[in-house]
Enzyme design. Structure first.
Site, PDB file in Angstrom:
ATOM      1  N   HIS A   1       0.817  -1.226   0.000  1.00 31.24           N
ATOM      2  CA  HIS A   1       0.000   0.000   0.000  1.00 31.24           C
ATOM      3  C   HIS A   1       0.850   1.275   0.000  1.00 31.24           C
ATOM      4  CE1 HIS A   1       0.408  -0.061   4.434  1.00 31.24           C
ATOM      5  NE2 HIS A   1       0.074   1.214   4.415  1.00 31.24           N
TER       6      HIS A   1
ATOM      7  N   LYS B   1       0.176   5.366  -1.990  1.00 30.75           N
ATOM      8  CA  LYS B   1       0.074   6.662  -1.298  1.00 30.75           C
ATOM      9  C   LYS B   1       0.243   7.791  -2.302  1.00 30.75           C
ATOM     10  CE  LYS B   1       1.556   4.910   3.184  1.00 30.75           C
ATOM     11  NZ  LYS B   1       0.841   5.485   4.309  1.00 30.75           N
TER      12      LYS B   1
ATOM     13  N   GLU C   1       7.298   4.792  14.041  1.00 28.33           N
ATOM     14  CA  GLU C   1       5.888   4.755  14.466  1.00 28.33           C
ATOM     15  C   GLU C   1       5.804   4.784  15.994  1.00 28.33           C
ATOM     16  OE1 GLU C   1       3.276   2.267  11.538  1.00 28.33           O
ATOM     17  OE2 GLU C   1       4.927   1.008  12.163  1.00 28.33           O
TER      18      GLU C   1
ATOM     19  N   ASP D   1       7.894  -7.033   7.994  1.00 28.65           N
ATOM     20  CA  ASP D   1       6.660  -6.235   7.993  1.00 28.65           C
ATOM     21  C   ASP D   1       6.845  -4.927   7.221  1.00 28.65           C
ATOM     22  OD1 ASP D   1       3.982  -5.686   8.840  1.00 28.65           O
ATOM     23  OD2 ASP D   1       4.761  -4.313  10.374  1.00 28.65           O
TER      24      ASP D   1
ATOM     25  N   HIS E   1       7.560  -2.449   2.271  1.00 27.13           N
ATOM     26  CA  HIS E   1       7.270  -1.042   1.956  1.00 27.13           C
ATOM     27  C   HIS E   1       8.524  -0.208   1.669  1.00 27.13           C
ATOM     28  CE1 HIS E   1       3.305  -2.048   3.146  1.00 27.13           C
ATOM     29  NE2 HIS E   1       3.480  -1.960   4.444  1.00 27.13           N
TER      30      HIS E   1
ATOM     31  N   LYS F   1       8.540   0.262  15.964  1.00 25.12           N
ATOM     32  CA  LYS F   1       7.326   0.470  16.754  1.00 25.12           C
ATOM     33  C   LYS F   1       7.678   1.122  18.084  1.00 25.12           C
ATOM     34  CE  LYS F   1       4.662  -1.895  13.895  1.00 25.12           C
ATOM     35  NZ  LYS F   1       3.927  -1.160  12.867  1.00 25.12           N
TER      36      LYS F   1
HETATM   37  N1  LIG Z   1      -2.737  -4.780  10.123  1.00 22.24           N
HETATM   38  C1  LIG Z   1      -2.083  -3.879   9.380  1.00 22.24           C
HETATM   39  O1  LIG Z   1      -1.921  -2.687   9.712  1.00 22.24           O
HETATM   40  C2  LIG Z   1      -1.521  -4.313   8.066  1.00 22.24           C
HETATM   41  C3  LIG Z   1      -1.481  -5.649   7.690  1.00 22.24           C
HETATM   42  N2  LIG Z   1      -1.011  -6.008   6.463  1.00 22.24           N
HETATM   43  C4  LIG Z   1      -0.997  -7.414   6.040  1.00 22.24           C
HETATM   44  O2  LIG Z   1      -2.331  -7.921   6.036  1.00 22.24           O
HETATM   45  C5  LIG Z   1      -2.346  -9.309   6.354  1.00 22.24           C
HETATM   46  C6  LIG Z   1      -3.300  -9.537   7.500  1.00 22.24           C
HETATM   47  O3  LIG Z   1      -2.816  -8.807   8.615  1.00 22.24           O
HETATM   48  P1  LIG Z   1      -3.718  -8.555   9.902  1.00 22.24           P
HETATM   49  O4  LIG Z   1      -5.119  -8.271   9.516  1.00 22.24           O
HETATM   50  O5  LIG Z   1      -2.969  -7.595  10.711  1.00 22.24           O
HETATM   51  O6  LIG Z   1      -3.653  -9.997  10.571  1.00 22.24           O
HETATM   52  P2  LIG Z   1      -4.625 -10.664  11.661  1.00 22.24           P
HETATM   53  O7  LIG Z   1      -3.726 -11.355  12.609  1.00 22.24           O
HETATM   54  O8  LIG Z   1      -5.597  -9.689  12.189  1.00 22.24           O
HETATM   55  O9  LIG Z   1      -5.347 -11.802  10.796  1.00 22.24           O
HETATM   56  C7  LIG Z   1      -6.402 -11.575   9.872  1.00 22.24           C
HETATM   57  C8  LIG Z   1      -7.424 -12.683   9.960  1.00 22.24           C
HETATM   58  O10 LIG Z   1      -6.872 -13.864   9.440  1.00 22.24           O
HETATM   59  C9  LIG Z   1      -7.527 -14.985  10.023  1.00 22.24           C
HETATM   60  N3  LIG Z   1      -6.466 -15.924  10.409  1.00 22.24           N
HETATM   61  C10 LIG Z   1      -5.497 -15.724  11.318  1.00 22.24           C
HETATM   62  N4  LIG Z   1      -4.686 -16.811  11.384  1.00 22.24           N
HETATM   63  C11 LIG Z   1      -5.168 -17.688  10.495  1.00 22.24           C
HETATM   64  C12 LIG Z   1      -4.789 -18.988  10.089  1.00 22.24           C
HETATM   65  N5  LIG Z   1      -3.732 -19.604  10.603  1.00 22.24           N
HETATM   66  N6  LIG Z   1      -5.521 -19.604   9.141  1.00 22.24           N
HETATM   67  C13 LIG Z   1      -6.589 -19.008   8.598  1.00 22.24           C
HETATM   68  N7  LIG Z   1      -7.005 -17.764   8.946  1.00 22.24           N
HETATM   69  C14 LIG Z   1      -6.300 -17.122   9.869  1.00 22.24           C
HETATM   70  C15 LIG Z   1      -8.304 -14.493  11.223  1.00 22.24           C
HETATM   71  O11 LIG Z   1      -9.681 -14.488  10.881  1.00 22.24           O
HETATM   72  P3  LIG Z   1     -10.733 -15.582  11.432  1.00 22.24           P
HETATM   73  O12 LIG Z   1     -10.321 -15.924  12.828  1.00 22.24           O
HETATM   74  O13 LIG Z   1     -12.048 -14.873  11.321  1.00 22.24           O
HETATM   75  O14 LIG Z   1     -10.644 -16.725  10.502  1.00 22.24           O
HETATM   76  C16 LIG Z   1      -7.833 -13.053  11.363  1.00 22.24           C
HETATM   77  O15 LIG Z   1      -8.840 -12.206  11.810  1.00 22.24           O
HETATM   78  C17 LIG Z   1      -0.894  -9.678   6.678  1.00 22.24           C
HETATM   79  O16 LIG Z   1      -0.342 -10.277   5.550  1.00 22.24           O
HETATM   80  C18 LIG Z   1      -0.237  -8.336   6.971  1.00 22.24           C
HETATM   81  O17 LIG Z   1       1.139  -8.327   6.628  1.00 22.24           O
HETATM   82  C19 LIG Z   1      -0.594  -5.077   5.566  1.00 22.24           C
HETATM   83  C20 LIG Z   1      -0.621  -3.741   5.873  1.00 22.24           C
HETATM   84  C21 LIG Z   1      -1.045  -3.253   7.166  1.00 22.24           C
HETATM   85  O1  LIG Z   2       1.862  -2.629   6.399  1.00 28.09           O
HETATM   86  C1  LIG Z   2       1.983  -2.032   7.451  1.00 28.09           C
HETATM   87  O2  LIG Z   2       1.894  -0.689   7.437  1.00 28.09           O
HETATM   88  C2  LIG Z   2       1.579   0.027   8.635  1.00 28.09           C
HETATM   89  C3  LIG Z   2       1.963   1.495   8.390  1.00 28.09           C
HETATM   90  O3  LIG Z   2       1.304   2.013   7.281  1.00 28.09           O
HETATM   91  P1  LIG Z   2       0.146   3.134   7.379  1.00 28.09           P
HETATM   92  O4  LIG Z   2       0.029   3.596   6.000  1.00 28.09           O
HETATM   93  O5  LIG Z   2      -1.017   2.408   7.894  1.00 28.09           O
HETATM   94  O6  LIG Z   2       0.570   4.145   8.357  1.00 28.09           O
HETATM   95  C4  LIG Z   2       2.328  -0.542   9.800  1.00 28.09           C
HETATM   96  O7  LIG Z   2       1.904   0.090  10.993  1.00 28.09           O
HETATM   97  C5  LIG Z   2       2.067  -2.031   9.912  1.00 28.09           C
HETATM   98  O8  LIG Z   2       2.853  -2.583  10.946  1.00 28.09           O
HETATM   99  C6  LIG Z   2       2.417  -2.737   8.642  1.00 28.09           C
HETATM  100  O9  LIG Z   2       1.958  -4.078   8.679  1.00 28.09           O
END
Ligand SMILES: NC(=O)C1=CN([C@@H]2O[C@H](COP(=O)(O)OP(=O)(O)OC[C@H]3O[C@@H](n4cnc5c(N)ncnc54)[C@H](OP(=O)(O)O)[C@@H]3O)[C@@H](O)[C@H]2O)C=CC1
Ligand SMILES: O=C1O[C@H](COP(=O)(O)O)[C@@H](O)[C@H](O)[C@H]1O
Length: 467
Positions: A179, A183, A217, A236, A241, A327
């Site tokens: 992402h 931006k 951050e 991460d 990024h 972080k």
């Molecule tokens: N959070 C952020 O700020 C950002 C995250 N990302 C990327 O997005 C992706 C998701 O991150 P994030 O949302 O933080 O992660 P989460 O840990 O919140 O996981 C997302 C969902 O995945 C499901 N899940 C978790 N573990 C498993 C598993 N072993 N098998 C199947 N389903 C599973 C769960 O849903 P349920 O229990 O409902 O099945 C969970 O709510 C990652 O690849 C991360 O790098 C990218 C940019 C920013």
């Molecule tokens: O992908 C990620 O990005 C956020 C930072 O990006 P932002 O645009 O949301 O500020 C970062 O906090 C997170 O750890 C990472 O997974």
């Protein structure tokens, strides 16, 4: 904007990991922004997926909560909510749960010709299994599939994942999202340069002394401890990024700004990134990290990384790209800075090392800033550094989109220019390999600081500009 919308066909958007952190913070609010701004097709359905047996109404409540907490309001809620469904009970090769039936049902509302877009907002360890399951349950053909980052976790894991993905999907169906490329200010890195001769002429080692890509951050990881403790700052943020932003800066001029040419220019320069030298990397972990619920008591995961990256092209040879993120630091910022050399034959002595800087604020709607050394107005001849700022929102007719809205819209339109390609990513993992295979010791730092002291030395002579 209207042209973009008109080209989007009816869509079924399946959001895997729909109740996760990313979905609630970014994907759902951004999808809603597209709805409010009239950028979605006339007919669409959003289907959330997860392992629980969540009802449509429970999921709608969750979505509403996410919009209230992380979005810009819920004014158009009713027209949004009526197109939301949930398909629970997981999704595996052996058992697809409710998803195939819910997709079939959605087709009755949006038509059999609707495009299918799968957004995999799941931990990276699950990407391969979910891809196989899409193939096994006839949900892959003709679909577009968006993968979150990191796409792979090591050189070997990347190769396996890439192979598994291409056994089910053609490359043109694959959208690996980063992402930071979506931006507004990141897109201005290449536009500012290629649209302004004044900038293009100085975009090289002859004029630039160092580049800083700095994303400290204040945020912690409490809500996603389990994910983070298996990932760390290097995966991460650094090799994802920050590397992609480095490529945006370092790329050679593309033949055009069309998707293939732009992607190609970005991916090609990644091929010139030199493998990291671990003596030029500092890893840190904030005090108290191991006490967070979901983090292992003896975790050595990095919550901070600072690294020097070298780009071995004629344009950039000898210019350090200084990358930093972490972080629980003292400030939050997302700043890319090109620090210019002092004029070689200047009659002025004692010029500051950071007296001429072009910088891009990637956060929010973005801004472009210039710092210049000037005479301090007054009777004496003292020098000072003055700042000019151009918030991108102030550009006439500006209608900034959040990065996720921009990139989701690009997926719906089939525009892959801001998505990553496997050739560049294969090299990313080679650049990261020395660090992943033999990481330096993780150094402790105090929450609210700017990381381990050793990181400061990497950025000499001017030091990190964000402090
Ligand atoms: N959070 C952020 O700020 C950002 C995250 N990302 C990327 O997005 C992706 C998701 O991150 P994030 O949302 O933080 O992660 P989460 O840990 O919140 O996981 C997302 C969902 O995945 C499901 N899940 C978790 N573990 C498993 C598993 N072993 N098998 C199947 N389903 C599973 C769960 O849903 P349920 O229990 O409902 O099945 C969970 O709510 C990652 O690849 C991360 O790098 C990218 C940019 C920013
Ligand atoms: O992908 C990620 O990005 C956020 C930072 O990006 P932002 O645009 O949301 O500020 C970062 O906090 C997170 O750890 C990472 O997974």
């Amino acid at each position: 904007m209207m042209d973009r919308m008109a080209s989007v066909q009816p869509t079924i958007f399946v959001l895997f990991g729909a109740t996760g952190d990313l979905a609630k913070r970014m994907v759902l609010p951004s999808f809603y922004q597209l709805h409010v701004e009239g950028l979605l097709p006339e007919k669409w359905v959003l289907i959330g997926n997860g392992r629980h047996d969540t009802s449509d109404d429970e999921f709608r409540d969750h979505v509403r909560g996410a919009l209230e907490e992380f979005g810009s309001g819920t004014e158009d809620w009713d027209s949004f909510a009526e197109r939301i469904r949930f398909a629970g009970k997981g999704f595996t090769v052996d058992d697809p749960g409710a998803l195939p039936d819910v997709v079939d049902d959605a087709r009755k509302d949006v038509g059999d010709d609707a495009q299918l877009v799968h957004y995999i907002a799941l931990p990276p360890s699950t990407f391969e299994d979910y891809t196989k399951a899409l193939g096994a349950h006839d949900l892959a053909e003709g679909a577009r599939v968006v993968y979150e980052k990191p796409f792979g976790t090591s050189e070997k894991n990347f190769e396996e994942l890439d192979k598994a993905v291409h056994e089910v999907l053609d490359e043109k169906q694959v959208y690996r999202i980063d992402h930071f490329l979506g931006k507004e200010a990141t897109q201005n890195l290449h536009v500012l340069r290629f649209a302004n001769g004044m900038v293009d002429g100085i975009w090289n080692a002859e004029h630039v002394a160092q580049v800083q890509i700095d994303v400290p951050e204040t945020l912690d990881i409490d809500d996603r401890a389990e994910f983070y403790d298996h990932t760390g700052a290097v995966l991460d943020m650094l090799v994802t990024h920050l590397f992609q932003v480095a490529a945006e800066i370092a790329m050679e001029p593309p033949a055009s700004l069309k998707a293939d040419d732009l992607q190609s220019a970005r991916e090609t320069v990644i091929g010139s990134f030199r493998p990291l030298d671990v003596s030029e990397v500092v890893l840190g972990q904030y005090d108290g990290y191991r006490d967070v619920d979901g983090v292992a008591d003896d975790s050595t995961v990095d919550t901070f990384v600072a690294a020097k990256l070298w780009v071995d092209t004629e344009r950039w040879r000898g210019v350090p790209f200084l990358l930093r993120t972490g972080k629980k630091l003292g400030v939050s910022a997302q700043r890319v800075s090109l620090v210019f050399r002092k004029p070689p034959k200047s009659p002025l002595t004692e010029l500051p090392d950071d007296g001429t800087v072009l910088s891009f604020d990637l956060s929010g709607n973005g801004a472009i800033d210039v710092a210049m050394t000037v005479k301090e107005p007054g009777p004496d001849f003292d020098l000072s550094v003055g700042h000019l700022s151009l918030p991108l929102k102030s550009v006439p007719d500006a209608e900034p989109l959040s990065p996720y809205s921009r990139l989701i819209l690009d997926v719906l339109n089939g525009d892959r220019s801001l998505f990553t390609r496997p050739d560049g990513l294969a090299h990313v993992w080679k650049v990261a390999a020395p660090l992943l295979n033999d990481p330096p010791q993780v150094q402790a730092y105090a929450p609210g600081s700017m990381g381990p002291d050793a990181a400061g030395d990497l950025a000499s002579p001017c030091g990190w500009l964000v402090s």
